[in-house]
Design an enzyme around this catalytic site. Structure first.
Site, PDB file in Angstrom:
ATOM      1  N   ARG A 159       0.866  -1.172   0.000  1.00 25.88           N
ATOM      2  CA  ARG A 159       0.000   0.000   0.000  1.00 25.88           C
ATOM      3  C   ARG A 159       0.908   1.229   0.000  1.00 25.88           C
ATOM      4  O   ARG A 159       2.042   1.166   0.509  1.00 25.88           O
ATOM      5  CB  ARG A 159      -0.903   0.023   1.236  1.00 25.88           C
ATOM      6  CG  ARG A 159      -1.836  -1.180   1.357  1.00 25.88           C
ATOM      7  CD  ARG A 159      -2.642  -1.089   2.647  1.00 25.88           C
ATOM      8  NE  ARG A 159      -3.623  -2.166   2.754  1.00 25.88           N
ATOM      9  CZ  ARG A 159      -3.400  -3.331   3.352  1.00 25.88           C
ATOM     10  NH1 ARG A 159      -2.215  -3.566   3.908  1.00 25.88           N
ATOM     11  NH2 ARG A 159      -4.336  -4.253   3.413  1.00 25.88           N
ATOM     12  N   LYS A 182      -2.666  -2.906   7.776  1.00 25.83           N
ATOM     13  CA  LYS A 182      -3.900  -2.477   8.430  1.00 25.83           C
ATOM     14  C   LYS A 182      -4.194  -3.351   9.638  1.00 25.83           C
ATOM     15  O   LYS A 182      -3.948  -4.558   9.621  1.00 25.83           O
ATOM     16  CB  LYS A 182      -5.068  -2.569   7.446  1.00 25.83           C
ATOM     17  CG  LYS A 182      -5.075  -1.474   6.382  1.00 25.83           C
ATOM     18  CD  LYS A 182      -6.331  -1.560   5.548  1.00 25.83           C
ATOM     19  CE  LYS A 182      -6.418  -0.421   4.551  1.00 25.83           C
ATOM     20  NZ  LYS A 182      -7.662  -0.489   3.744  1.00 25.83           N
ATOM     21  N   HIS A 250      -2.666   2.926  -6.053  1.00 22.42           N
ATOM     22  CA  HIS A 250      -3.332   1.692  -5.616  1.00 22.42           C
ATOM     23  C   HIS A 250      -3.447   0.690  -6.762  1.00 22.42           C
ATOM     24  O   HIS A 250      -3.424  -0.526  -6.540  1.00 22.42           O
ATOM     25  CB  HIS A 250      -4.726   2.018  -5.073  1.00 22.42           C
ATOM     26  CG  HIS A 250      -5.404   0.839  -4.437  1.00 22.42           C
ATOM     27  ND1 HIS A 250      -4.929   0.235  -3.291  1.00 22.42           N
ATOM     28  CD2 HIS A 250      -6.514   0.144  -4.782  1.00 22.42           C
ATOM     29  CE1 HIS A 250      -5.712  -0.778  -2.965  1.00 22.42           C
ATOM     30  NE2 HIS A 250      -6.680  -0.856  -3.845  1.00 22.42           N
ATOM     31  N   ARG A 253      -0.517  -1.744  -6.895  1.00 25.96           N
ATOM     32  CA  ARG A 253      -0.668  -2.887  -5.966  1.00 25.96           C
ATOM     33  C   ARG A 253      -1.654  -3.898  -6.537  1.00 25.96           C
ATOM     34  O   ARG A 253      -1.443  -5.108  -6.467  1.00 25.96           O
ATOM     35  CB  ARG A 253      -1.140  -2.352  -4.616  1.00 25.96           C
ATOM     36  CG  ARG A 253      -1.607  -3.396  -3.600  1.00 25.96           C
ATOM     37  CD  ARG A 253      -1.886  -2.684  -2.286  1.00 25.96           C
ATOM     38  NE  ARG A 253      -2.853  -3.379  -1.449  1.00 25.96           N
ATOM     39  CZ  ARG A 253      -2.544  -4.305  -0.535  1.00 25.96           C
ATOM     40  NH1 ARG A 253      -1.299  -4.669  -0.379  1.00 25.96           N
ATOM     41  NH2 ARG A 253      -3.488  -4.859   0.212  1.00 25.96           N
ATOM     42  N   HIS A 276      -4.418  -9.401   3.310  1.00 28.60           N
ATOM     43  CA  HIS A 276      -5.869  -9.439   3.450  1.00 28.60           C
ATOM     44  C   HIS A 276      -6.272 -10.429   4.536  1.00 28.60           C
ATOM     45  O   HIS A 276      -5.774 -11.550   4.576  1.00 28.60           O
ATOM     46  CB  HIS A 276      -6.526  -9.865   2.131  1.00 28.60           C
ATOM     47  CG  HIS A 276      -6.495  -8.794   1.081  1.00 28.60           C
ATOM     48  ND1 HIS A 276      -6.647  -9.057  -0.257  1.00 28.60           N
ATOM     49  CD2 HIS A 276      -6.323  -7.447   1.175  1.00 28.60           C
ATOM     50  CE1 HIS A 276      -6.575  -7.924  -0.938  1.00 28.60           C
ATOM     51  NE2 HIS A 276      -6.371  -6.942  -0.091  1.00 28.60           N
ATOM     52  N   TYR A 285     -10.508  -8.345  -5.066  1.00 27.20           N
ATOM     53  CA  TYR A 285      -9.418  -7.426  -5.358  1.00 27.20           C
ATOM     54  C   TYR A 285      -8.779  -7.735  -6.707  1.00 27.20           C
ATOM     55  O   TYR A 285      -8.450  -6.852  -7.481  1.00 27.20           O
ATOM     56  CB  TYR A 285      -8.372  -7.556  -4.256  1.00 27.20           C
ATOM     57  CG  TYR A 285      -7.386  -6.436  -4.155  1.00 27.20           C
ATOM     58  CD1 TYR A 285      -6.257  -6.405  -4.949  1.00 27.20           C
ATOM     59  CD2 TYR A 285      -7.563  -5.412  -3.245  1.00 27.20           C
ATOM     60  CE1 TYR A 285      -5.336  -5.381  -4.847  1.00 27.20           C
ATOM     61  CE2 TYR A 285      -6.653  -4.383  -3.120  1.00 27.20           C
ATOM     62  CZ  TYR A 285      -5.529  -4.382  -3.929  1.00 27.20           C
ATOM     63  OH  TYR A 285      -4.621  -3.365  -3.807  1.00 27.20           O
TER      64      TYR A 285
END
Length: 297
Positions: A159, A182, A250, A253, A276, A285
């Site tokens: 990211r 995250k 983005h 990625r 993820h 994705y």
């Protein structure tokens, strides 16, 4: 009037999300605005001082009235779904503290909306993008910086926040990189030779000292690089290359994941590389067709 105790509860909830949940600052601010808007609606709807007691007695009817009000003032289904998620999270947190049943709130159905998936660049376009971003600055070290960042996005699937969050302690880059993503979830990401070379070239040219705690990627005055500058340099590059507006940081990625899967990569492995939590997120994705997913399974 919203009781001070309720506002204090909201701030304690947000502080916990930030400290324990690892939510980004932008997410915290969005949640604060969403819950504030919800509380403002309740204040007018109930017509009395709003405290934690009113939160404990929310009904499905009240929740539907709020959602209708939000749609009526032009809020999109996507934004309303995010706001509902924030409200549910807050009420569930408050219910755990005060011991009431949050079912009427938690059972409220989220509005349906069509998820917009980022579009990958072709392998050739991704490589050309990396080469082109280096040419956007008249300052050599800045061009090398931009090239290194975009190479990390595409070559390692990072990211943008993860790439510009690297510190001197991560240097020199080895064959793998430990990334805190995250939700403070840690993952190990392989670093391809091209990414190591690009970062090394930038570090050698950078006029600022690379101390262990300092950011690797710097702005013109030596502070941490603003992600908006990476977005801007990619915008300039895609305009020159005739690429669509979807060619964003983005998308690099996203291209990393899609190209790996199309080349026969394992879906579970790609899930781990991207960080993820859910495999379903990786499926959406990468946006590959059903036949290809079945083949990989």
């Amino acid at each position: 009037m919203i009781a001070p105790g309720l506002l204090d509860a909201r701030e304690r909830w947000l502080a916990e999300l930030s400290a324990v949940g690892g939510r980004a600052k932008t997410t915290i601010e969005a949640y604060r605005a969403d819950v504030q808007s919800f509380l403002a609606f309740l204040q007018n709807y109930e017509g009395k001082t709003l405290g934690t007691g009113e939160i404990a007695h929310l009904t499905t009817r009240t929740m539907r009235a709020w959602m209708a009000h939000e749609r009526g003032r032009g809020l999109s289904a996507r934004s309303l779904a995010r706001a509902l998620s924030a409200v549910k999270n807050f009420v569930a947190w408050q219910a755990e503290k005060d011991g009431f049943d949050p079912t009427p709130v938690l059972s409220t159905r989220s509005p349906k909306f069509q998820k917009k998936l980022p579009r990958p660049l072709s392998p050739d376009a991704a490589r050309t993008m990396i080469d082109t971003v280096e040419l956007q600055s008249a300052t050599d070290w800045v061009g090398l910086r931009d090239m290194a960042v975009v190479t990390l996005l595409y070559g390692c699937g990072l990211r943008i926040s993860e790439a510009i969050g690297l510190t001197g302690r991560d240097l020199p880059l080895s064959d793998s990189l430990r990334i805190m993503g995250k939700g403070k979830k840690e993952r190990l990401v392989p670093v391809i030779p091209a990414a190591r070379r690009a970062t090394e070239a930038y570090v050698k040219a950078c006029p600022f000292e690379m101390t262990p705690d300092a950011p690797v990627f710097r702005g013109a005055r030596g502070g941490a690089l603003n992600p908006r500058l990476v977005q801007k340099v990619m915008e300039q590059s895609r305009n020159q290359l005739g690429l669509p507006a979807t060619a964003t940081p983005h998308a690099m990625r996203h291209s990393f994941a899609t190209h790996l899967l199309n080349a026969g990569g394992d879906l579970r492995a790609i899930q781990e590389l991207l960080g993820h939590a859910s495999l379903s997120t990786t499926q959406a994705y990468t946006a590959v067709n059903q036949a290809r997913l079945m083949e990989v399974y």
